[in-house]
Design an enzyme around this catalytic site. Structure first.
Site, PDB file in Angstrom:
ATOM      1  N   THR A   1      -4.376  11.419  -9.809  1.00  0.00           N
ATOM      2  CA  THR A   1      -3.834  12.098 -10.991  1.00  0.00           C
ATOM      3  C   THR A   1      -3.764  11.083 -12.123  1.00  0.00           C
ATOM      4  OG1 THR A   1      -1.510  11.562 -10.501  1.00  0.00           O
ATOM      5  CG2 THR A   1      -2.393  13.605  -9.553  1.00  0.00           C
ATOM      6  N   GLU A   2      -3.813  11.567 -13.343  1.00  0.00           N
ATOM      7  CA  GLU A   2      -3.723  10.652 -14.484  1.00  0.00           C
ATOM      8  C   GLU A   2      -2.370   9.954 -14.533  1.00  0.00           C
ATOM      9  OE1 GLU A   2      -3.093  14.895 -16.161  1.00  0.00           O
ATOM     10  OE2 GLU A   2      -4.134  13.889 -14.512  1.00  0.00           O
ATOM     11  N   GLN A   3      -1.320  10.628 -14.010  1.00  0.00           N
ATOM     12  CA  GLN A   3       0.010  10.027 -14.043  1.00  0.00           C
ATOM     13  C   GLN A   3       0.101   8.804 -13.127  1.00  0.00           C
ATOM     14  OE1 GLN A   3      -0.559  13.327 -13.601  1.00  0.00           O
ATOM     15  NE2 GLN A   3       0.260  14.208 -15.490  1.00  0.00           N
TER      16      GLN A   3
ATOM     17  N   THR B   1      12.178 -15.353 -15.334  1.00  0.00           N
ATOM     18  CA  THR B   1      13.039 -15.752 -16.454  1.00  0.00           C
ATOM     19  C   THR B   1      12.665 -17.139 -16.989  1.00  0.00           C
ATOM     20  OG1 THR B   1      14.764 -16.737 -15.050  1.00  0.00           O
ATOM     21  CG2 THR B   1      14.939 -14.375 -15.511  1.00  0.00           C
TER      22      THR B   1
ATOM     23  N   ASP C   1       9.549  -2.851  -0.649  1.00  0.00           N
ATOM     24  CA  ASP C   1       9.276  -3.102  -2.063  1.00  0.00           C
ATOM     25  C   ASP C   1       9.356  -4.607  -2.323  1.00  0.00           C
ATOM     26  OD1 ASP C   1       8.951  -2.837  -4.835  1.00  0.00           O
ATOM     27  OD2 ASP C   1      11.085  -2.499  -5.166  1.00  0.00           O
TER      28      ASP C   1
ATOM     29  N   HIS D   1      13.959   3.295 -14.504  1.00  0.00           N
ATOM     30  CA  HIS D   1      12.627   3.642 -14.001  1.00  0.00           C
ATOM     31  C   HIS D   1      12.717   4.458 -12.720  1.00  0.00           C
ATOM     32  CE1 HIS D   1      13.085   0.133 -11.263  1.00  0.00           C
ATOM     33  NE2 HIS D   1      12.190   0.744 -10.528  1.00  0.00           N
TER      34      HIS D   1
ATOM     35  N   TYR E   1       6.283  -7.327  -3.495  1.00  0.00           N
ATOM     36  CA  TYR E   1       6.215  -8.023  -4.773  1.00  0.00           C
ATOM     37  C   TYR E   1       6.510  -9.514  -4.640  1.00  0.00           C
ATOM     38  CZ  TYR E   1      11.347  -7.862  -5.909  1.00  0.00           C
ATOM     39  OH  TYR E   1      12.726  -8.020  -5.948  1.00  0.00           O
TER      40      TYR E   1
ATOM     41  N   HIS F   1       0.504  -2.794  -6.506  1.00  0.00           N
ATOM     42  CA  HIS F   1       1.819  -2.955  -5.878  1.00  0.00           C
ATOM     43  C   HIS F   1       2.228  -1.666  -5.165  1.00  0.00           C
ATOM     44  CE1 HIS F   1       6.079  -3.669  -5.241  1.00  0.00           C
ATOM     45  NE2 HIS F   1       6.389  -2.694  -6.088  1.00  0.00           N
TER      46      HIS F   1
ATOM     47  N   PHE G   1       9.225  -6.986  -0.007  1.00  0.00           N
ATOM     48  CA  PHE G   1       8.201  -7.656   0.808  1.00  0.00           C
ATOM     49  C   PHE G   1       6.902  -7.785   0.016  1.00  0.00           C
ATOM     50  CE2 PHE G   1       9.955  -6.119   5.207  1.00  0.00           C
ATOM     51  CZ  PHE G   1      11.124  -6.794   4.962  1.00  0.00           C
TER      52      PHE G   1
END
Length: 450
Positions: free
Chosen positions: A27-29, A247, A187, A123, A191, A56, A189
Site C-alpha cells: 500500500t502507498e501508506q 543526542t 522493536d 506516533h 533498532y 526496520h 532488538f
C-alpha cells in the site's frame, strides 16, 4: 471473512512474508516508510545512517515471528499458541511504526509540541489511526478481533495511550513487540543492532540469546538468571546509542535548525495539520525538506535560508553543556532560551532567538528507576519459580543511578558564541552556586566566523 478463510491468507509467500501481511505492505501508506530515515538527519553526522523505517518494520516483523515461534517450539501446547496468535503478533510488529512522522522522533517530540502547544499527538496513536485507514482504504479483509488486538499491541508500551487488552489470557503476547511491562521487546532488538551497524559502532548485545532462552511463567515472559547481564547490555547499549548517536551535539544542532525551518514554514505549508487526517498524513515524509528548498514562494524564504545554512554546514554553534547534578534531578525543569538570556551580564544584548537550548534525557527506559527490577528471571527450565534479581547479587560495578539530564546551549550566530557561553555560565552559577560544566568553552569556539 471467517477466521478459517483469514488463516488461509496467512500462508507464507515465497518471500517468507504472509499473504495478509503483503496486503498491508503493498500500500502507498506502508511504502511511505521508505522515505522516512530511521534516524532522521543523523546521517549528516554519521554518513552510514541512511536506513529507513521500512527495513526496520520488516526487521521487527521478522523478530516478532522468531520470538513467537521460539515460544511455540518449547511451550506451544502449554500456552495454546496458535496460528492466529502468531500472525497477529507479526502484523503488530510490521505495522508498529506506520504512523511515524518525518525525521524520526524529531517530528513528535520537537516539532509538534511547538507547532501545536498542548498537543498529545504520538506516533503510536497515529499508527493505530493509519492501520484503520489502510484497512478501510484498501478493503483488507481482516477479522475485527485480530485488528483490535494488533492496535492494542502497538500501544502496549505507551503509558498514556495504552488500550484495555482484549485477551484475558496470553497477555505475554503483548510484551513481544512493544513491551510496556519492562521494556524488553523486539522493536529494541532490531533498532539497537541496526543503528549500531549503520553508524559503525560495535554492539555486544546479543538479542538471539534472549529470544532462544525466554520462557513464559505466570503469563509473563521471563529469562534465565544467567542472562541477567545480557538483559543489562540491552538497556546499556540503548543508553550508549542515545549518548553517542541520537543526542550527539552536532546531531542536535542539525535537528534544532530543522525544527526552526519547519516551524517557519508551517503557516504556509500547514505541516502540523497533516496528522489530523490519515488520508493526507501518508503524503508527509522526509521529502518536505526538498519541497521547501526548491520552492520560490516568498513565505518560505526564512525556512529556505536555514536549510541553506544546513547544506553549507553553517550550523548553530555548540557552546557548552553540563550534566544536572544528581541531587537536583528530582526538581529539574527544562532550561529555556529565556533562562539563558536573563542570565546575561554584559556583551552584545542577546535575544531569545539568538539562543537554542537542548534538554537531553538519557535513561534505561524507566527514568530514574532500574528497569531490571521490573523483570523476572528463573533458575532453570525444571523450575516453576520466577523472581527478580538484585543488582548486588550479580555485580558491584553496575550503575547505582539510571538517568542523566544534560543541558546543551547553542548560539545561532557564530559571533555570539562567547556572549552565549558567558550567559550560560552565569545561569549555572545562579542555579547551583558553581559551574556544573566540565570546562569552559574553548577559545577556538569563541573566535568569530564571518
Amino acid at each position: 471473512m471467517s477466521i478459517k478463510e483469514e488463516q488461509s491468507m496467512d500462508s507464507e509467500h515465497p518471500s517468507g512474508i504472509g499473504q495478509l501481511s503483503l496486503k498491508f505492505i503493498d500500500t502507498e501508506q506502508f511504502q511511505r516508510l521508505r522515505d522516512l530515515k530511521q534516524l532522521g538527519l543523523t546521517y549528516l553526522v554519521y554518513p552510514g545512517a541512511v536506513h529507513t523505517r521500512f527495513e526496520h518494520s520488516l526487521g521487527v516483523y521478522w523478530l516478532a515471528s522468531e520470538s513467537v515461534q521460539s515460544l511455540k517450539k518449547y511451550q506451544g501446547s502449554e500456552l495454546d499458541i496458535d496460528n492466529f496468535d502468531m500472525q497477529t503478533v507479526k502484523l503488530a510488529g510490521l505495522l508498529h511504526d506506520v504512523g511515524h512522522g518525518p525525521f524520526s522522533h524529531l517530528f513528535e517530540h520537537e516539532f509538534m509540541p511547538r507547532a501545536v502547544p498542548g498537543s498529545i499527538w504520538s506516533h503510536e496513536l497515529m499508527s493505530v489511526r493509519m492501520v484503520d485507514h489502510i484497512v478501510d482504504e484498501h478493503c483488507i479483509d481482516i477479522d475485527p478481533s485480530r485488528l483490535k488486538i494488533i492496535k492494542e499491541m502497538i500501544l502496549a508500551s505507551s503509558k498514556e495511550h495504552a488500550m484495555p487488552k482484549s485477551a484475558r489470557e496470553k497477555l505475554f503476547l503483548y510484551d513481544i513487540v512493544a513491551n510496556g511491562r519492562n521494556g524488553i521487546d523486539v522493536d529494541k532488538f532490531d533498532y539497537i543492532s541496526r543503528d549500531s551497524r549503520a553508524c559503525g559502532l560495535g554492539c555486544n548485545f546479543e538479542y538471539k540469546r534472549l529470544i532462544d532462552h525466554m520462557r513464559v511463567m505466570g503469563d509473563e515472559i521471563c529469562y534465565p538468571a544467567k542472562e541477567y547481564l545480557t538483559v543489562f547490555k540491552l538497556f546499556n547499549t540503548r543508553a550508549d546509542l542515545h549518548r553517542t548517536v541520537y543526542t550527539h551535539a552536532k546531531v542536535k544542532a542539525v535537528e534544532l535548525m530543522l525544527v526552526d525551518a519547519l516551524l517557519k514554514a508551517d503557516d504556509y505549508l500547514k505541516i502540523s495539520s497533516y496528522p489530523l487526517d490519515p488520508a493526507e498524513y501518508w503524503k508527509l515524509d522526509d521529502t518536505i525538506v526538498k519541497t521547501i528548498e526548491t520552492s520560490h514562494n516568498r513565505p518560505l524564504k526564512e525556512s529556505r535560508d536555514i536549510l541553506l545554512r544546513l547544506r553549507r554546514r553553517d550550523l548553530y554553534r555548540f557552546c557548552n553543556e553540563y550534566t544536572v547534578p544528581k541531587e537536583k534531578l528530582e526538581y529539574f525543569k527544562d532550561v529555556t532560551a529565556q533562562d539563558i538570556v536573563c542570565s546575561q551580564r554584559g556583551g552584545p544584548q542577546l535575544k531569545e532567538d539568538d539562543v537554542a537550548v537542548c534538554n537531553v534525557k538519557i535513561d534505561l527506559t524507566r527514568g530514574k528507576n532500574n528497569p531490571l527490577q521490573s523483570i523476572n528471571f528463573f533458575k532453570d527450565y525444571a523450575s516453576n519459580d520466577k523472581f527478580p534479581v538484585s543488582d548486588g547479587c550479580v555485580s558491584h560495578i553496575l550503575p547505582s543511578y539510571f538517568q542523566d539530564r544534560i543541558v546543551r546551549v547553542y548560539a545561532k550566530k557564530s559571533e555570539l558564541v562567547e556572549t552565549v557561553s558567558e550567559a550560560f555560565e552565569n545561569f549555572q552559577l545562579k542555579m547551583y552556586g558553581v559551574k556544573a560544566q566540565v570546562h569552559d568553552t574553548p577559545e577556538k569556539k569563541k573566535q568569530r566566523r564571518f
